[in-house]
Design an enzyme around this catalytic site. Structure first.
Site, PDB file in Angstrom:
ATOM      1  N   ASN A 169       0.940  -1.283  -0.014  1.00  0.00           N
ATOM      2  CA  ASN A 169       0.038  -0.079   0.151  1.00  0.00           C
ATOM      3  C   ASN A 169       0.856   1.319   0.061  1.00  0.00           C
ATOM      4  O   ASN A 169       0.454   2.468   0.061  1.00  0.00           O
ATOM      5  CB  ASN A 169      -0.786   0.059   1.237  1.00  0.00           C
ATOM      6  CG  ASN A 169      -1.851  -1.353   1.379  1.00  0.00           C
ATOM      7  OD1 ASN A 169      -1.588  -2.086   2.300  1.00  0.00           O
ATOM      8  ND2 ASN A 169      -2.624  -1.386   0.461  1.00  0.00           N
TER       9      ASN A 169
ATOM     10  N   ILE B 100       0.977   6.790   0.222  1.00  0.00           N
ATOM     11  CA  ILE B 100       0.447   5.888   1.062  1.00  0.00           C
ATOM     12  C   ILE B 100      -1.037   5.851   0.376  1.00  0.00           C
ATOM     13  O   ILE B 100      -1.937   6.729   0.137  1.00  0.00           O
ATOM     14  CB  ILE B 100       0.089   6.262   2.599  1.00  0.00           C
ATOM     15  CG1 ILE B 100       1.804   6.639   2.669  1.00  0.00           C
ATOM     16  CG2 ILE B 100      -0.326   5.202   3.230  1.00  0.00           C
ATOM     17  CD1 ILE B 100       1.879   7.369   3.993  1.00  0.00           C
ATOM     18  N   CYS B 101      -1.608   4.449   0.396  1.00  0.00           N
ATOM     19  CA  CYS B 101      -2.941   4.146  -0.271  1.00  0.00           C
ATOM     20  C   CYS B 101      -3.595   3.963   1.210  1.00  0.00           C
ATOM     21  O   CYS B 101      -3.677   2.825   1.694  1.00  0.00           O
ATOM     22  CB  CYS B 101      -3.024   3.070  -1.021  1.00  0.00           C
ATOM     23  SG  CYS B 101      -4.823   2.792  -1.780  1.00  0.00           S
ATOM     24  N   LEU B 102      -4.524   4.753   1.896  1.00  0.00           N
ATOM     25  CA  LEU B 102      -5.306   4.617   3.074  1.00  0.00           C
ATOM     26  C   LEU B 102      -6.326   5.643   2.968  1.00  0.00           C
ATOM     27  O   LEU B 102      -6.095   6.960   2.580  1.00  0.00           O
ATOM     28  CB  LEU B 102      -4.187   4.917   4.244  1.00  0.00           C
ATOM     29  CG  LEU B 102      -4.706   4.821   5.630  1.00  0.00           C
ATOM     30  CD1 LEU B 102      -5.028   3.191   5.681  1.00  0.00           C
ATOM     31  CD2 LEU B 102      -3.661   5.422   6.680  1.00  0.00           C
TER      32      LEU B 102
ATOM     33  N   ASP C  58      -6.161  -3.417  -1.915  1.00  0.00           N
ATOM     34  CA  ASP C  58      -6.446  -2.013  -2.470  1.00  0.00           C
ATOM     35  C   ASP C  58      -4.885  -1.401  -2.473  1.00  0.00           C
ATOM     36  O   ASP C  58      -4.400  -0.566  -1.942  1.00  0.00           O
ATOM     37  CB  ASP C  58      -7.219  -1.000  -1.430  1.00  0.00           C
ATOM     38  CG  ASP C  58      -7.270   0.203  -1.901  1.00  0.00           C
ATOM     39  OD1 ASP C  58      -7.365   0.526  -3.057  1.00  0.00           O
ATOM     40  OD2 ASP C  58      -7.562   1.099  -1.053  1.00  0.00           O
TER      41      ASP C  58
END
Length: 162
Positions: free
Chosen positions: A77, A84-86, A121
Site C-alpha cells: 500500500n 500511501i494508499c489509505l 487496495d
C-alpha cells in the site's frame, strides 16, 4: 488562523503524549512536519525507523494532510515515491477523512497499515500479489528492505559519520 491554533495543540499533544512508537515534530514551518514510526514487533518492519513527511494544507482540518514515507518501505500500500494508499488520507466520497481526525490518528492508522497491509487496495500490484500468494517471500523482502533502508545501526553510523 484555525489551522495554526489546531496544529499547535496537536503538536503539543504529540510531544507530551505521543502514541507508542511514533514521534512528530515541526520541520521549520508550522505546516511542514516530520514524523518517525518504529516498525511494530512481530512485523517485517520490526526494529526499523521510518521517516515520514507531513504537509498540512491551508484548509486543514477540512482537508487531510499529505503524508508520505521518506524511508523506502516494501509494502503493497506504499509506492516507491512514499505515497500511501489509505482511506483516511483522502476526502470523501472516495476517502474517509473527517475534520474530527488529527495527525496523531493518521500516524497511528499508518502504523496499523504497516502491521496489517491491505492487499486488496494496493499501490504496488507486484508486492500485493507476493503478499497474497507467497507471504514468506514478501516477509523476506520486507525484512531486507527494513534492514537496508530503516535499520537503526545504519542511522547510528550516519550520525557518527562512519
Amino acid at each position: 488562523m484555525q489551522r495554526a491554533s489546531r496544529l499547535t495543540k496537536e503538536l503539543s499533544l504529540l510531544a507530551t503524549e505521543p502514541p507508542p512508537g511514533i514521534t512528530c515534530w515541526q520541520n521549520g514551518r508550522l505546516d511542514d512536519l516530520r514524523a518517525q514510526i518504529l516498525g511494530g514487533v512481530d512485523t517485517p518492519y520490526e526494529k526499523g525507523i521510518f521517516n515520514l513527511e507531513i504537509i498540512v494544507p491551508e484548509r486543514y482540518p477540512f482537508e487531510p494532510p499529505k503524508i508520505r514515507f521518506l524511508t523506502p518501505i516494501y509494502h503493497p500500500n506504499i509506492d516507491s515515491a512514499g505515497r500511501i494508499c489509505l482511506d483516511v488520507l483522502k476526502l470523501p466520497p472516495k476517502g474517509a477523512w473527517r475534520p474530527s481526525l488529527n495527525i496523531s490518528t493518521l500516524l497511528t492508522s499508518i502504523q496499523l497499515l504497516m502491521a496489517e497491509p491491505n492487499p486488496d487496495d494496493p499501490l504496488m500490484a507486484n508486492i500485493s500479489s507476493e503478499y497474497k500468494y507467497n507471504k514468506q517471500l514478501f516477509l523476506l523482502n520486507a525484512r531486507e528492505w527494513t534492514e537496508k533502508y530503516a535499520g537503526q545501526m545504519r542511522d547510528l553510523a550516519r550520525i557518527r559519520g562512519t
